[in-house]
Scaffold this motif. Sequence first.
Motif, short mmCIF file in Angstrom:
data_model
loop_
_atom_site.label_atom_id
_atom_site.label_comp_id
_atom_site.label_asym_id
_atom_site.label_seq_id
_atom_site.Cartn_x
_atom_site.Cartn_y
_atom_site.Cartn_z
N ALA A 141 -33.36 62.90 32.03
CA ALA A 141 -34.56 63.10 31.18
C ALA A 141 -33.92 64.14 29.99
CB ALA A 141 -35.55 64.04 31.67
N PHE A 142 -32.89 64.87 30.30
CA PHE A 142 -32.37 65.71 29.28
C PHE A 142 -30.80 65.35 29.04
CE2 PHE A 142 -35.57 68.14 31.74
CZ PHE A 142 -36.40 68.49 30.74
N GLU A 143 -30.41 64.32 29.20
CA GLU A 143 -28.72 63.83 29.14
C GLU A 143 -28.59 64.17 27.69
OE1 GLU A 143 -26.29 63.04 31.00
OE2 GLU A 143 -27.25 63.89 32.51
N THR A 144 -29.40 63.86 26.78
CA THR A 144 -28.99 63.72 25.03
C THR A 144 -29.03 65.37 24.80
OG1 THR A 144 -31.40 63.26 24.65
CG2 THR A 144 -29.78 61.60 25.11
N GLU A 145 -29.58 66.27 25.33
CA GLU A 145 -29.82 67.59 24.99
C GLU A 145 -28.12 68.18 24.56
OE1 GLU A 145 -32.27 69.37 24.02
OE2 GLU A 145 -33.67 67.71 24.74
N VAL A 146 -28.16 69.27 23.75
CA VAL A 146 -27.01 69.79 23.30
C VAL A 146 -26.52 70.54 24.67
CG1 VAL A 146 -25.97 71.77 22.01
CG2 VAL A 146 -27.70 70.08 20.97
N GLY A 147 -25.12 70.62 24.96
CA GLY A 147 -24.80 71.18 26.05
C GLY A 147 -24.32 70.41 27.33
N ALA A 148 -25.03 69.05 27.08
CA ALA A 148 -24.86 68.11 28.13
C ALA A 148 -23.40 67.69 28.11
CB ALA A 148 -25.85 67.15 28.37
N GLN A 149 -22.35 67.42 29.03
CA GLN A 149 -21.04 66.98 28.64
C GLN A 149 -20.52 66.17 29.56
OE1 GLN A 149 -18.52 70.40 27.83
NE2 GLN A 149 -20.03 71.55 26.48
#
Length: 86
Positions: free
Chosen positions: A7-15
Amino acid sequence: RTAPLKAFETEVGAQIPLGFWDPLGLVKNADQERFDRLRSVELKHGRVSMLAVLGHIVTSNGIRLPGMISNSKELAFADVPRSEEH
């Protein structure tokens, strides 16, 4: 072991290779509003922590603010000893 949250894979900080990393599962069943709130709280606490470390470094080097901590007790900032002086 924590599975990555899609759900949050595209958020800033996901690497890569971890993707979105949430080892405590704080946003396991969270919506976008809760995620945004937790992110803003984390940023605020990080900034306060950085200021605290800077304050420790500055005062450990003997630098004091001008002026009084307490006018009624006639206590100036410069009167406070360094931590090594206790």
